[in-house]
Design an enzyme around this catalytic site. Structure first.
Site, PDB file in Angstrom:
ATOM      1  N   ASP A 144       7.601 -35.602  10.414  1.00  0.00           N
ATOM      2  CA  ASP A 144       7.040 -36.883   9.995  1.00  0.00           C
ATOM      3  C   ASP A 144       8.046 -37.716   9.206  1.00  0.00           C
ATOM      4  OD1 ASP A 144       4.611 -36.065  11.071  1.00  0.00           O
ATOM      5  OD2 ASP A 144       3.911 -35.230   9.177  1.00  0.00           O
ATOM      6  N   LYS A 145       7.803 -39.001   9.172  1.00  0.00           N
ATOM      7  CA  LYS A 145       8.652 -39.934   8.422  1.00  0.00           C
ATOM      8  C   LYS A 145       8.865 -39.472   6.984  1.00  0.00           C
ATOM      9  CE  LYS A 145       8.552 -44.632   6.513  1.00  0.00           C
ATOM     10  NZ  LYS A 145       7.784 -45.902   6.428  1.00  0.00           N
TER      11      LYS A 145
END
Length: 310
Positions: A144-145
């Site tokens: 994920d970011k």
């Protein structure tokens, strides 16, 4: 990023694990498109429920048959950008990259550039595997970011296929460190629960037993603090948001997680406190087992230092 319409693709969906969800939310989640695009398709008559047009606010019911006519989209190519990379290992077949918190892995609506892929295209001069298309060249797996840590990138299709097969066979080693809410009763354990789209919110993942995939996470408590614990999680499978969903399911969501954690956000973290600290795999060409580690970054250490150990 422009979208170029080419042909019409028709998708048939049998509703089997939700009941009472808005049609636009359901279509958005099932097809992984924005809710605005789902609403546009419904309003233009491109979506039918049991053979008839419907309103976007209509509630989806169990057993319904939904048909969606959606233009296929030709993706624009990601552009190379001179963005610094923290490369842990590199050879002619692959790279291991240490991704910082806040960096998106590949371009997508809302993040057309400044991603890891843009940086990789510049660094590798376009020499990346093409299996995942022009917007995700070289990307074998994602984080994920707001998750920091190690990612493996394939430079050619043969390496990509070999690494993807290792992930499929669960022989790919991935360990994470995370700060979670609360103090766990057991020092270690295994969470074996399937993950799929949340039937109540199609933008989230959840533990569901229909239209889901097996998911297994092994965890170990490393340190305990007042109100929090530092844990190590080893993935046996690699589902979307797996650690975040699994830890939340046993009452210990990740600190800073605005999706699966408490409504009150820990603003200093700016997202979940999660770091991919170890990755291991068999090299596609040499057949040697390689393993790499990454120390937790500054944001992680600073947060731990702000907690009172018990």
């Amino acid at each position: 990023m422009p979208r170029l319409e080419r042909t019409i693709m028709e998708t048939e969906i049998l509703v089997s694990n939700v009941d009472g969800v808005r049609l636009d939310a359901f279509v958005s989640g099932e097809l992984d498109i924005s809710r605005a695009l789902a609403a546009e398709l419904i309003d233009s008559g491109k979506v039918t429920v049991n053979g008839k047009p419907s309103k976007k606010s209509a509630k989806v019911t169990f057993g319904s048959e939904i048909s969606v006519e959606m233009p296929t989209i030709t993706e624009p190519e990601a552009i190379p950008q001179d963005i610094p990379l923290d490369i842990v290992y590199e050879d002619e077949d692959l790279l291991v990259v240490n991704k910082p918190k806040g960096m998106v892995v590949h371009p997508a609506p809302g993040n057309p550039d400044g991603t890891l892929v843009n940086a990789l295209l510049y660094h590798c001069k376009g020499s990346l595997s093409g299996i995942n298309g022009v917007m995700r060249p070289g990307i074998v797996h994602r984080i994920d970011k707001d998750t920091s840590g190690l990612l493996i990138v394939a430079k050619n299709d043969a390496s990509h296929r070999s690494l993807a097969e290792q992930i499929k066979e669960h022989s790919f080693t991935r360990e994470y460190k995370a700060v979670v809410y609360g103090n766990l009763k057991q020092d270690s354990g295994t969470i074996d629960a399937p993950i799929g789209r949340d039937p109540k919110n199609r933008q989230r993942m959840a533990i569901v037993y229909v239209n889901s995939k097996p998911a297994v996470t092994h965890y170990e408590v490393l340190r305990q603090f007042e109100g929090f614990s530092l844990v190590k999680c080893r993935l046996e499978t690699g589902r979307t948001h797996q650690i975040r969903v699994h830890m939340a399911s046993i009452g210990h969501p990740l600190a800073g997680d605005s999706v699966y954690g408490p409504k009150k956000i820990i603003t200093k973290l700016q997202g979940q406190c999660l770091h991919a600290g170890l990755i291991g795999f068999v090299h596609p060409r040499t057949k040697e087992y390689l393993e790499f580690t990454s120390e937790v970054p500054e944001y992680f250490t600073l947060y731990l230092n702000s907690l009172k150990e018990i």
